[in-house]
Scaffold this active site. Structure first.
Site, PDB file in Angstrom:
ATOM      1  N   ARG A 126     -11.364  -8.190   1.869  1.00  0.00           N
ATOM      2  CA  ARG A 126     -10.323  -9.200   2.077  1.00  0.00           C
ATOM      3  C   ARG A 126     -10.441 -10.313   1.040  1.00  0.00           C
ATOM      4  NH1 ARG A 126     -12.548  -7.947   7.019  1.00  0.00           N
ATOM      5  NH2 ARG A 126     -11.240  -6.555   8.269  1.00  0.00           N
ATOM      6  N   TRP A 159       3.152  -7.893  13.202  1.00  0.00           N
ATOM      7  CA  TRP A 159       3.466  -7.038  12.054  1.00  0.00           C
ATOM      8  C   TRP A 159       4.980  -6.976  11.806  1.00  0.00           C
ATOM      9  CZ3 TRP A 159      -1.181  -5.526   9.990  1.00  0.00           C
ATOM     10  CH2 TRP A 159      -2.270  -5.432  10.865  1.00  0.00           C
ATOM     11  N   ARG A 205       0.861  -1.191   0.000  1.00  0.00           N
ATOM     12  CA  ARG A 205       0.000   0.000   0.000  1.00  0.00           C
ATOM     13  C   ARG A 205       0.891   1.233   0.000  1.00  0.00           C
ATOM     14  NH1 ARG A 205      -4.267  -0.029   4.751  1.00  0.00           N
ATOM     15  NH2 ARG A 205      -4.918  -1.898   3.590  1.00  0.00           N
TER      16      ARG A 205
END
Length: 325
Positions: free
Chosen positions: A147, A287, A91
């Site tokens: 998703r 993450w 992104r």
């Protein structure tokens, strides 16, 4: 019966470090770790430099690169096939989902744009990739309209994308799942599908069929954005988000610091005895950038950075050396 266990080692960092970040990616070629992308402030890509960490000297450097350099991005993935690294999706600074596939030749330090637009998988971020000796596999992630649960493969020899059959509604679209290739199957482990989920699915590459896998043993709780690798027949899962933040990606949810292994033959989970060899334990986080690696003759899981329960981005590097006894 042999028992799998692991020892954590915190690695020193010398040279020009990449700095604290999450939602970035790494790939390992030999004893070099290549790091790209990520954020320090939520949703804001840091840079598009390719940072290189030497596992022998424990020193960072910035690669002097040429070619079509990918713009900065978060939620990106990397995988190595031989001496070439493949970077897909993510992104950008405008929060736009991307679908370019780039390659990076580690011998010549050259970037190349392989595919984009209508060629290959649709735009996405926070998806997962894995690779074998000829293919890079892409599954799921956050798409433009929601998703995803699609599975694609890029053949690095033929230079072509292939889309596999859909798993259907039994495997809901998800971000941040574990993805590995083992015993002729692609394994999709857990992820975030509007909530943290704890299901496992596999795709048989020979028969082109999906199956939901019923697992037993000491199962980890539902989670996403964890670190994972394959060692032998075991899928290793470390950390991850077990409860999302009320602020979404702007906040920090609850994280795990545990290590589990899924035996792909017996389909049984076990909690790993993970001891600290030196430098401490990485603790709860998610993450992260992660990859399989080999250090000191032992295979294991390399974990770099990530987000902490206090919503602080991390800049440390840990290695989980795996062994059986």
């Amino acid at each position: 019966m042999a028992t799998l266990h692991g020892n954590w080692v915190k690695l020193d960092q010398r040279g020009i470090t990449q700095g604290a970040r999450s939602s970035h990616a790494i790939a390992v070629v030999g004893q070099k770790v290549y790091a790209f992308g990520g954020e320090f402030v939520p949703r804001v890509p840091v840079d598009n430099k390719l940072h290189v960490y030497d596992l022998d000297t424990l020193t960072w450097s910035v690669a002097d690169v040429s070619g079509s350099i990918p713009p900065p991005r978060v939620g990106v993935t990397m995988a190595a096939v031989g001496e070439t690294i493949y970077v897909f999706g993510g992104r950008d600074v405008e929060h736009t989902e991307l679908n370019e596939l780039y390659s990076f030749d580690t011998k010549t330090n050259t970037w190349a744009l392989i595919s984009r637009g209508d060629i290959g998988p649709p735009h996405r971020s926070y998806h997962s990739v894995t690779a074998d000796d000829r293919h890079v596999y892409v599954f799921g992630g956050c798409g433009v309209t929601g998703r995803l649960n699609d599975l694609w493969a890029f053949d690095v020899v033929d230079g072509k994308w292939v889309e596999f059959p859909s798993p259907g509604e039994t495997c809901k679209g998800r971000g941040g799942p574990g993805l590995t290739v083992s015993q002729g199957k692609i394994w999709v482990v857990y992820g975030f599908a509007g909530m943290e989920v704890d299901d496992v699915h596999c795709f048989d590459l020979a028969h082109k069929t999906w199956a939901q896998v019923e697992t037993g043993g000491l199962k980890p709780t539902a989670r996403s954005v964890f670190s994972t690798c394959l060692t032998g027949k075991h899928i290793i899962v470390y950390g991850g988000e077990i409860d999302p933040s009320d602020q979404g990606h702007m906040g920090a949810g609850q994280f795990s610091g545990e290590v589990y292994a899924l035996d792909t033959e017996t389909l049984s989970w076990a909690r790993l005895d993970d001891k600290v060899e030196s430098g401490g334990h990485p603790g709860p986080r998610g993450w992260c950038a992660f990859a399989s690696a080999c250090r000191g003759g032992r295979e294991g899981l390399l974990v770099y950075g990530g987000n902490s329960p206090s919503n602080d981005r991390l800049d440390d590097i840990f290695y989980l050396a795996l062994a059986q006894s």
